[in-house]
Design an enzyme around this catalytic site. Sequence first.
Site, PDB file in Angstrom:
ATOM      1  N   LYS A 144       1.065  -1.232   0.005  1.00 42.37           N
ATOM      2  CA  LYS A 144       0.012  -0.146   0.090  1.00 42.37           C
ATOM      3  C   LYS A 144       0.919   1.331  -0.078  1.00 42.37           C
ATOM      4  O   LYS A 144       2.012   1.139   0.769  1.00 42.37           O
ATOM      5  CB  LYS A 144      -0.750   0.090   1.179  1.00 42.37           C
ATOM      6  CG  LYS A 144      -1.855   1.117   1.263  1.00 42.37           C
ATOM      7  CD  LYS A 144      -2.816   0.823   2.487  1.00 42.37           C
ATOM      8  CE  LYS A 144      -3.793   1.991   2.477  1.00 42.37           C
ATOM      9  NZ  LYS A 144      -4.695   1.876   3.800  1.00 42.37           N
ATOM     10  N   SER A 150      -9.891   1.632   2.739  1.00 40.55           N
ATOM     11  CA  SER A 150      -8.943   2.515   1.907  1.00 40.55           C
ATOM     12  C   SER A 150      -7.867   1.893   1.223  1.00 40.55           C
ATOM     13  O   SER A 150      -7.282   2.365   0.373  1.00 40.55           O
ATOM     14  CB  SER A 150      -8.199   3.723   2.825  1.00 40.55           C
ATOM     15  OG  SER A 150      -7.383   3.040   3.924  1.00 40.55           O
ATOM     16  N   SER A 186      -9.900  -0.651   7.188  1.00 40.75           N
ATOM     17  CA  SER A 186      -9.358  -0.460   5.693  1.00 40.75           C
ATOM     18  C   SER A 186      -8.627  -1.563   5.277  1.00 40.75           C
ATOM     19  O   SER A 186      -8.231  -1.635   4.040  1.00 40.75           O
ATOM     20  CB  SER A 186      -8.330   0.697   5.605  1.00 40.75           C
ATOM     21  OG  SER A 186      -9.203   1.954   5.533  1.00 40.75           O
TER      22      SER A 186
HETATM   23  N1  GLN Z   1     -13.261   4.227   6.127  1.00 39.22           N
HETATM   24  C1  GLN Z   1     -12.681   4.722   7.429  1.00 39.22           C
HETATM   25  C2  GLN Z   1     -12.141   6.021   7.499  1.00 39.22           C
HETATM   26  O1  GLN Z   1     -12.388   6.790   6.488  1.00 39.22           O
HETATM   27  C3  GLN Z   1     -11.331   3.952   7.862  1.00 39.22           C
HETATM   28  C4  GLN Z   1     -10.420   4.071   6.864  1.00 39.22           C
HETATM   29  C5  GLN Z   1      -9.142   3.061   7.512  1.00 39.22           C
HETATM   30  O2  GLN Z   1      -9.205   2.125   8.184  1.00 39.22           O
HETATM   31  N2  GLN Z   1      -8.097   3.659   6.988  1.00 39.22           N
HETATM   32  O3  GLN Z   1     -11.491   6.604   8.330  1.00 39.22           O
END
Ligand code: GLN
Length: 483
Positions: free
Chosen positions: A77, A152, A176
Amino acid sequence: MTQLPAGVWVSAEENIAALRGGDVSARDLVDAHLARCEDDRWGAFLALDEERARARADEIDAMDDKPPLAGMPVAIKDALSTRDLVTTCGSRILEGFRPLYTATCVDRLERAGAIVLGKTNMDEFAMGSSTENSAYQVTRNPWDTDRVPGGSSGGSAAAVAAFQAPWSLGSDTGGSIRQPAALCGIVGMKPTYGAISRYGLIAFASSLDQVGPFSRTVRDGALLLSHMVGRDPLDATSLDWPEPVKVPDAERMDGVRVGVVRELMGEGIEPGVRSAVEVALGHVESLGGSVVEISMPSFEHGLACYYLIAPAECSANLARFDGIRYGQRAEEAETLLDHYELTRGRFFGPEVKRRIMLGTFALASGYYDAYYVRAQKVRTLIGRDFTRAFEGVDLVASPTSPSVAFRLGERTADPLSMYLADVCTIPVSLAGLPAISIPCGLSEGLPVGLQLAAPAFRENGLLDAAHALEQAIGFVPRPPGMV
Ligand code: GLN
């Protein structure tokens, strides 16, 4: 292209066996995956590191004494720093940024012989649930290219689901890793907070961020995890690991008590998702375990709590992107204040700005007690729900995501509906516990994920249960059109 049994279509474990047996070379394997990456229908990668990957494969092929993951490609990532390899975190503000060092977890994999294929697309600064917040490109779900891969870490999930990488790394702050794993029909795991060093992971919300593996089998995920865990002097929150992470081989779940969260099996969960999860949990008893319903009363405040704590932490963490230290800057600024305002105004995307504003507001004097402190108290209550639950059960189960993969664009105009995508994963993150999402069936032709969470440091028990269930469910997810 490599001949089966090794190559892009088999598990990491099978490839390792083939590499060890000399049936395939590291170079063959890297070439086969890079060839697969040329098909960019899914937009999973932001950058490929072809030259270095091939050179490293040749080096490994020439070694007599090979390390345990020798020659295994891995996708990373873009939130993880990689020395000399552009690392953007999905943001324009870091466009062209080449870190001076490599994140500890990536470094550990490389030392174990893994080869970085490239960097994967993500929501800007890991803020999002669909990967549509990337400043660079859209990533598409390999099951249906009109749908999101989740986020994400959507690029890392799509790369594994589309057989472009045997496994990959993501980061999980509120879901995410688990949510995109569920939406792409693969395995995703967030270990206990502190299990893997965050050194070199570009910070979003430091008290929640954790790195973890994506894979196509539970065993592959465990293997990748086993090479990353453990204390790192460069991250004060990283922890010594009580026992080695073992690759699971349990076939049964004798005596394992699974608690299904009532609050995450009712309203708001798509009926097709609920029934796939119910069918999967039906296997627990035939494996010798038991299933009971449990109640987690504080979970209803999970989202509200998370959307104060995560933005508060991000507003502090993202202060470092000032146009002076890293990446892009607005050149025409005349004063220092101009410089900050123009740089941050131009190169941060709308979701990142929204979070910074929310967080700054929640931390402002006069509001701090009403919002931030209150959210920290709710966080404690959520932790207590888990502590109480684990007095009676060994694992806590729920769907990973309330819905299957949604259509591209469907939720971009409505941040709250996007935030809801993590309603099942956020409580686990707030409590710092380990959890895994495994594919458990289809709804409307799209994959559904089952989430299992365990007490801190019980990764081995969690992985054993997940492996036994994975075998019993016997569902081998293959996006349409893939072998
Ligand atoms: N969707 C959640 C957010 O937008 C979690 C994102 C994540 O785990 N990085 O914060």
